[in-house]
Motif scaffolding. Structure first.
Motif, PDB file in Angstrom:
ATOM      1  N   ILE A  79     -19.029 -14.486 -23.368  1.00 28.59           N
ATOM      2  CA  ILE A  79     -17.982 -14.412 -22.337  1.00 28.59           C
ATOM      3  C   ILE A  79     -16.603 -14.363 -22.980  1.00 28.59           C
ATOM      4  O   ILE A  79     -15.735 -13.577 -22.579  1.00 28.59           O
ATOM      5  CB  ILE A  79     -18.096 -15.599 -21.362  1.00 28.59           C
ATOM      6  CG1 ILE A  79     -19.377 -15.493 -20.543  1.00 28.59           C
ATOM      7  CG2 ILE A  79     -16.880 -15.639 -20.428  1.00 28.59           C
ATOM      8  CD1 ILE A  79     -19.626 -16.667 -19.614  1.00 28.59           C
ATOM      9  N   ILE A 121     -19.935 -19.408 -10.388  1.00 33.15           N
ATOM     10  CA  ILE A 121     -20.767 -18.203 -10.320  1.00 33.15           C
ATOM     11  C   ILE A 121     -20.126 -17.173  -9.392  1.00 33.15           C
ATOM     12  O   ILE A 121     -20.152 -15.962  -9.667  1.00 33.15           O
ATOM     13  CB  ILE A 121     -22.191 -18.559  -9.856  1.00 33.15           C
ATOM     14  CG1 ILE A 121     -22.886 -19.358 -10.957  1.00 33.15           C
ATOM     15  CG2 ILE A 121     -22.997 -17.299  -9.508  1.00 33.15           C
ATOM     16  CD1 ILE A 121     -24.220 -19.922 -10.565  1.00 33.15           C
ATOM     17  N   THR A 163     -23.330 -13.944 -17.346  1.00 36.28           N
ATOM     18  CA  THR A 163     -23.398 -14.864 -16.209  1.00 36.28           C
ATOM     19  C   THR A 163     -24.846 -15.282 -15.955  1.00 36.28           C
ATOM     20  O   THR A 163     -25.136 -16.456 -15.689  1.00 36.28           O
ATOM     21  CB  THR A 163     -22.830 -14.201 -14.944  1.00 36.28           C
ATOM     22  OG1 THR A 163     -21.486 -13.781 -15.202  1.00 36.28           O
ATOM     23  CG2 THR A 163     -22.836 -15.163 -13.771  1.00 36.28           C
ATOM     24  N   SER A 175     -28.174 -15.375 -10.083  1.00 34.92           N
ATOM     25  CA  SER A 175     -27.663 -16.514 -10.847  1.00 34.92           C
ATOM     26  C   SER A 175     -27.461 -17.746  -9.970  1.00 34.92           C
ATOM     27  O   SER A 175     -27.833 -18.869 -10.343  1.00 34.92           O
ATOM     28  CB  SER A 175     -26.345 -16.129 -11.534  1.00 34.92           C
ATOM     29  OG  SER A 175     -26.545 -15.090 -12.458  1.00 34.92           O
ATOM     30  N   LEU A 231     -27.280 -10.531 -12.162  1.00 37.65           N
ATOM     31  CA  LEU A 231     -26.110 -11.279 -11.702  1.00 37.65           C
ATOM     32  C   LEU A 231     -26.349 -11.877 -10.324  1.00 37.65           C
ATOM     33  O   LEU A 231     -25.963 -13.019 -10.050  1.00 37.65           O
ATOM     34  CB  LEU A 231     -24.884 -10.358 -11.665  1.00 37.65           C
ATOM     35  CG  LEU A 231     -23.587 -10.961 -11.112  1.00 37.65           C
ATOM     36  CD1 LEU A 231     -23.064 -12.025 -12.066  1.00 37.65           C
ATOM     37  CD2 LEU A 231     -22.542  -9.866 -10.908  1.00 37.65           C
ATOM     38  N   SER A 282     -26.482 -19.099 -16.233  1.00 40.56           N
ATOM     39  CA  SER A 282     -27.278 -19.752 -15.197  1.00 40.56           C
ATOM     40  C   SER A 282     -28.648 -20.171 -15.726  1.00 40.56           C
ATOM     41  O   SER A 282     -29.160 -21.241 -15.374  1.00 40.56           O
ATOM     42  CB  SER A 282     -27.435 -18.831 -13.986  1.00 40.56           C
ATOM     43  OG  SER A 282     -28.226 -17.699 -14.293  1.00 40.56           O
ATOM     44  N   ILE A 335     -12.397 -15.580 -14.864  1.00 41.75           N
ATOM     45  CA  ILE A 335     -13.378 -15.965 -15.882  1.00 41.75           C
ATOM     46  C   ILE A 335     -13.074 -17.348 -16.461  1.00 41.75           C
ATOM     47  O   ILE A 335     -13.971 -18.187 -16.599  1.00 41.75           O
ATOM     48  CB  ILE A 335     -13.427 -14.917 -17.016  1.00 41.75           C
ATOM     49  CG1 ILE A 335     -13.664 -13.516 -16.443  1.00 41.75           C
ATOM     50  CG2 ILE A 335     -14.509 -15.285 -18.013  1.00 41.75           C
ATOM     51  CD1 ILE A 335     -14.878 -13.391 -15.564  1.00 41.75           C
ATOM     52  N   LEU A 355     -17.322 -15.510 -11.377  1.00 39.91           N
ATOM     53  CA  LEU A 355     -17.851 -14.593 -12.384  1.00 39.91           C
ATOM     54  C   LEU A 355     -18.366 -13.311 -11.734  1.00 39.91           C
ATOM     55  O   LEU A 355     -18.210 -12.211 -12.284  1.00 39.91           O
ATOM     56  CB  LEU A 355     -18.972 -15.270 -13.173  1.00 39.91           C
ATOM     57  CG  LEU A 355     -18.523 -16.388 -14.136  1.00 39.91           C
ATOM     58  CD1 LEU A 355     -19.725 -17.171 -14.637  1.00 39.91           C
ATOM     59  CD2 LEU A 355     -17.742 -15.808 -15.314  1.00 39.91           C
ATOM     60  N   SER A 356     -18.972 -13.450 -10.561  1.00 37.88           N
ATOM     61  CA  SER A 356     -19.460 -12.273  -9.831  1.00 37.88           C
ATOM     62  C   SER A 356     -18.293 -11.397  -9.399  1.00 37.88           C
ATOM     63  O   SER A 356     -18.360 -10.160  -9.484  1.00 37.88           O
ATOM     64  CB  SER A 356     -20.277 -12.716  -8.611  1.00 37.88           C
ATOM     65  OG  SER A 356     -21.400 -13.489  -8.994  1.00 37.88           O
ATOM     66  N   ALA A 383     -13.788 -20.112 -13.981  1.00 36.21           N
ATOM     67  CA  ALA A 383     -15.236 -20.311 -13.866  1.00 36.21           C
ATOM     68  C   ALA A 383     -15.764 -21.152 -15.022  1.00 36.21           C
ATOM     69  O   ALA A 383     -16.588 -22.062 -14.825  1.00 36.21           O
ATOM     70  CB  ALA A 383     -15.939 -18.959 -13.828  1.00 36.21           C
TER      71      ALA A 383
END
Length: 318
Positions: A267, A183, A294, A18, A15, A298, A227, A186-187, A230
């Motif tokens: 996802i 990103i 994620t 990414s 993660l 990427s 989410i 999502l992180s 993103a």
């Protein structure tokens, strides 16, 4: 060695890189690339993630946050496999190696020609290292005040993606703000899952994460916001980018650029499971799944950028 690898929490490492991948290959799509920058950026980011994991293990361990109420896998200090003294030493060594990697990255990127940029990125490196440690370590760690989301979004989203691109191009491309934000969100989603899983144990130990402050029901809505936003931002990036500004045929629709949508399948499946979830402990496997999804996103976006660049070069060569 096995215990140290477990303490580094390998499942979180994909993660963290990414943003580096997307920023680097976005630069490549513009004909700018340097493998030395990519390698040093990856080593610096991985160092920050491992440092954060060690510091989190140490901070929660010595504060008693990691106890029998914790749902997730036992950590090194909690289980007694690594002593607090050994972990402090590991934190120091990891911070030092990460700083060395960051300084090499700055040197390779700017080579003494951009002194102001070098200073700015050096300060960012120091702040990133300090933030990774201060998440749970110290008398007033910001992770215990619900500010962990800000750190993760800033350093593993915006700084990671924008920063590595800037090291290639020496300028800001605001279009990159879209995938960088995606990103970052999502992180934060992975961190939010962790906090949803540990809500009860964190509340008992006084770790006031954003989930503890607002409750599990709110956290689930927050997770969907992170989410879905993103996913929308990443799609918006591709729709705006579309390579049409450099393609001699403006009517051509680049299907290849949308290859990344494959990553939306796991996802969406993840969101379905979270929506149905009623047992916090069952959220633990979702951390790894969202982190890997994620990373897959990427990778696929980076491959699309590389493929379209080669397609573009072949077209003009012929």
């Amino acid at each position: 060695m096995k215990h140290w690898i477990e303490a580094a929490r390998v499942r979180t490492l994909p993660l963290s890189v990414s943003g580096i991948l997307v920023g680097s290959f976005y630069a490549m799509s513009q004909g700018i690339f340097n493998w030395k920058i990519v390698i040093l950026a990856l080593s610096t980011t991985l160092g920050l993630q491992i440092l954060s994991n060690f510091a989190n293990d140490y901070g929660d361990g010595v504060k008693g946050t990691d106890n029998e109420d914790r749902i997730g896998p036992k950590r090194a200090i909690q289980s007694g496999l690594i002593t607090p003294g050994e972990m402090r030493y590991a934190i120091f060594i990891t911070a030092f190696l990460t700083l060395v990697s960051a300084m090499l990255l700055i040197y390779v990127s700017f080579k003494g020609k951009y002194f102001l940029y070098s200073i700015i990125f050096f300060v960012l490196g120091i702040l990133a290292i300090a933030s990774a440690i201060r998440y749970t370590v110290g008398k007033n760690p910001y992770g215990y005040r619900g500010l962990g989301d800000v750190f993760v979004f800033t350093f593993f989203g915006i700084v990671s993606t924008f920063g590595v691109y800037f090291m290639f191009a020496k300028q800001i491309d605001w279009l990159l703000f879209l995938p960088a934000t995606a990103i970052g969100l999502l992180s934060v989603g992975v961190l939010n899952l962790n906090n949803m899983r540990d809500e009860e144990s964190d509340r008992k130990s006084g770790k006031n994460t954003i989930v503890v402050k607002n409750g599990g029901a709110w956290a689930k809505k927050y997770h969907f916001f992170l989410i879905i936003t993103a996913m929308v931002l990443m799609l918006a990036f591709v729709l705006i980018f579309d390579f049409s500004y450099r393609d001699p045929n403006p009517n051509r629709f680049n299907f290849d650029l949308y290859f990344f949508l494959i990553a939306y399948v796991p996802i969406i499946a993840h969101l379905t499971r979270v929506a149905k979830n009623k047992e916090p402990k069952l959220l633990d496997p979702e951390l790894k799944k969202l982190a890997l999804s994620t990373f897959l996103l990427s990778i696929l976006l980076s491959l699309s950028l590389i493929y379209l660049l080669s397609d573009f070069l072949i077209f003009y060569t012929n």
